[in-house]
Write an enzyme that holds these catalytic residues in place. Structure first.
Site, PDB file in Angstrom:
ATOM      1  CG  ASN A 101      37.660  29.759  52.054  1.00 31.29           C
ATOM      2  OD1 ASN A 101      38.832  29.636  51.718  1.00 31.29           O
ATOM      3  ND2 ASN A 101      37.217  30.770  52.755  1.00 31.29           N
ATOM      4  CB  SER A 150      30.058  29.067  52.376  1.00 35.98           C
ATOM      5  OG  SER A 150      30.618  30.109  51.605  1.00 35.98           O
ATOM      6  CE  LYS A 151      28.109  23.364  48.546  1.00 33.59           C
ATOM      7  NZ  LYS A 151      27.468  22.038  48.577  1.00 33.59           N
ATOM      8  NE  ARG A 152      28.224  26.925  45.697  1.00 35.05           N
ATOM      9  CZ  ARG A 152      26.950  26.585  45.705  1.00 35.05           C
ATOM     10  NH1 ARG A 152      26.031  27.497  45.717  1.00 35.05           N
ATOM     11  NH2 ARG A 152      26.597  25.322  45.692  1.00 35.05           N
TER      12      ARG A 152
END
Length: 501
Positions: A257, A253-255
């Site tokens: 990585n 997830s962008k949170r």
RNA sequence: GCGCCCAUCGUCUAUCGGUUAGGACAUCAGGUUUUCAUCCUGAAAAGCGGGGUUCGACUCCCCGUGGGCGUGCCA
């Protein structure tokens, strides 16, 4: 049988590394078997899909060296390859099923659906899903209400008992009880199809022979199998690949990585290395090779060698692979790569235009612009704290707001960058001039620097986003964490302001 | 909660019943190098637990445990 595979991204944000990963395996499988690889844009979510995102996805995949035989930009015999341009097809298919009674209109409101769901959770009901309230409405009555333009969706009648079974290429037989699957929505009230319908109709229409997709789809495969059955079509072969994971093993997830392919480009990773690396997660060569070109990957590709454990996307190992490839280049090649990246005449001209009014000596130039060629800046925490004074909560909130704003922005132009900061300053009720120093420090590494917005344009969306995330990370390590309640309050304030999606 | 998927060094993985369980990244130690990095050499590091099946299980089966995903008019 001709092998035809596809990658079917949804253009709802930055091009995701997971899309490239799935695309690579689809591409390799198709090429290995002399088949075709297709790009299909699944833009059936009217609210979240954007043309800008589609463009970015295509650019990102091409940057990686992933090419398709048919797609919205290249054309092909079985188009259009954009689902928003195929809505008539889905409608016809639903009507066909409606006539035979396998599909029925549902008039339930979102509110009722939510209430049903809430009640099921409260009652700890084993079954969670649609209660089939509209399934029993008489055909003539249903027809009348639809004709009267009453808001409705179309649902597929699902079996209430027995099992759905199918063969997964990688996992063998999978058996799922029908009891857990409710009557799926096929056509939304806006006339657009859901993923399930569009996906099955298109895979059939486009003669997709093998559906190679992420593991997250396993649980909805029964819905797809049922649709193939209902239409009387031969389903494709399914192969579900393991999902890429964060270091904590949750789904990538962008949170946690960088998940945007564009980040890796902006941060100086080579496309062939990234592709190489993606070919190494969940997969291994029979001969143990770890460095390869795409053509070599294709030549030896064997779908059945995929391993099923969810692989952690290890950026450290990626970096090491990148380092090795960089060092192996000749100086000419290195120069070439650098130019392709950001160190080129065009960029320098833009920098000089910004820098010239600020130059005292020639020696000022490179130090002044070095932040434009970096990934992570030296820790900006001390500067940020000094700037914020006692207002560290405000500081954290502003960084978060900017983060969310950037995440919502797919088009990256001087207008959109300007606009996102305008929104943050409005939300914080301060002048732009007062807001910006924090972001000069975060993005440029100093309060005094080249113009912020133009610098952000040069850096790219995802690298700017990363810098903000780096700053938040560093500040949190220094004890400036926003409390859960504070974060929640901020989120709802953000949502209420209408900026969020 | 319910359903499904998965399970070898910290990480990516090899092994398709018989191996001193191999490699890569990271880590540590030594060597080369005017520093650093590179490079070379070496070390440490793994079969989740319990039952079966078998002459023999990391490998096959079952049960736990752990992780993941799904349970949206998102895909």
């Amino acid at each position: 049988m001709t092998v035809r595979t596809r990658i079917a991204p949804s253009p709802t944000g930055a091009p995701h590394i997971g899309t490239a990963y799935i695309a690579l395996f689809n591409l390799a499988f198709a090429r290995r078997h002399g088949g075709k690889f297709i790009l299909r844009i699944e833009d059936t979510d009217r609210l979240r899909s954007s043309a800008a995102s589609e463009t970015e996805i295509i650019k990102a995949l091409r940057w990686l060296g992933i090419d398709w035989d048919e797609g919205p930009d290249t054309g092909g015999q079985q188009g259009p390859y954009r689902q928003s341009e195929r809505t008539g097809i889905y409608r016809d298919h639903v009507n066909q099923l409606w006539d035979s009674g396998q599909v029925y209109p549902c008039f339930c409101t979102t509110e009722r659906l939510q209430a049903v769901r809430a009640a099921q959770i409260a009652a700890k009901s084993e079954f969670q899903g649609y209660d089939r309230a509209c399934a029993g409405i008489a055909a003539t009555e249903a027809r009348r209400r639809v004709d009267a333009s009453e808001t409705h969706v179309f649902r597929l009648r699902s079996p209430i008992d027995g099992d759905c079974r199918w063969q997964d290429r990688l996992r063998g037989e999978i058996v799922v009880p029908w009891a857990g699957i409710d009557d799926q929505i096929l056509l939304k009230s806006d006339g657009y199809p859901t993923y399930h319908l569009a996906n099955v109709v298109d895979d059939h229409a486009m003669d997709i022979s093998h559906v190679i997709r992420g593991e997250e789809w396993i649980s909805s495969t029964p819905k797809h199998v049922l649709l193939y059955q209902t239409f009387g079509w031969q389903p494709p072969e399914f192969a579900h690949l393991p999902l890429l994971r964060n270091p904590d093993r949750s789904k990538l997830s962008k949170r946690k990585n960088p998940t945007s392919i564009l980040y890796y480009r902006e941060a100086g990773f080579l496309p062939d290395v990234l592709l190489n690396f993606l070919g190494l997660v969940a997969y291994s060569f029979a001969d143990g090779r770890e460095e390869f070109r795409l053509t070599e990957f294709i030549d030896q590709f064997d779908l059945d060698r995929i391993s099923l454990g969810g692989p952690v996307f290890d950026v450290g190992k990626l970096r090491e692979f990148n380092a090795r490839r960089l060092r192996a280049l000749t100086i000419d090649e290195l120069q070439e790569r650098l130019q392709q990246w950001r160190l080129n005449q065009n960029v320098w001209t833009r920098i000089l235009e910004m820098a010239q009014p600020r130059l005292n000596q020639l020696t000022d130039l490179v130090p002044m612009s070095s932040f434009l060629f970096a990934d992570r800046l030296p820790d900006t925490t001390p500067q940020l704290l000094r700037q914020a004074g006692d207002e560290t909560t405000q500081l954290m909130e502003r960084l978060r707001l900017a983060q969310w704003e950037i995440e919502q922005t797919t088009e990256w132009t001087s207008e959109t960058v300007r606009a996102l900061f305008d929104r943050v300053s409005a939300l914080e009720n301060i002048k732009l001039k007062k807001l910006l120093p924090v972001f000069f420090i975060t993005i440029c590494g100093a309060k005094v620097s080249l113009p912020l917005f133009d610098s952000m344009l040069l850096l790219g969306r995802d690298l700017c986003l990363r810098r903000i995330l780096y700053a938040i990370e560093d500040l949190e390590a220094a004890g400036c964490r926003l409390g859960k309640k504070q974060l929640k309050a901020l989120q709802s304030r953000y949502r209420d302001a209408g900026s969020g999606a």
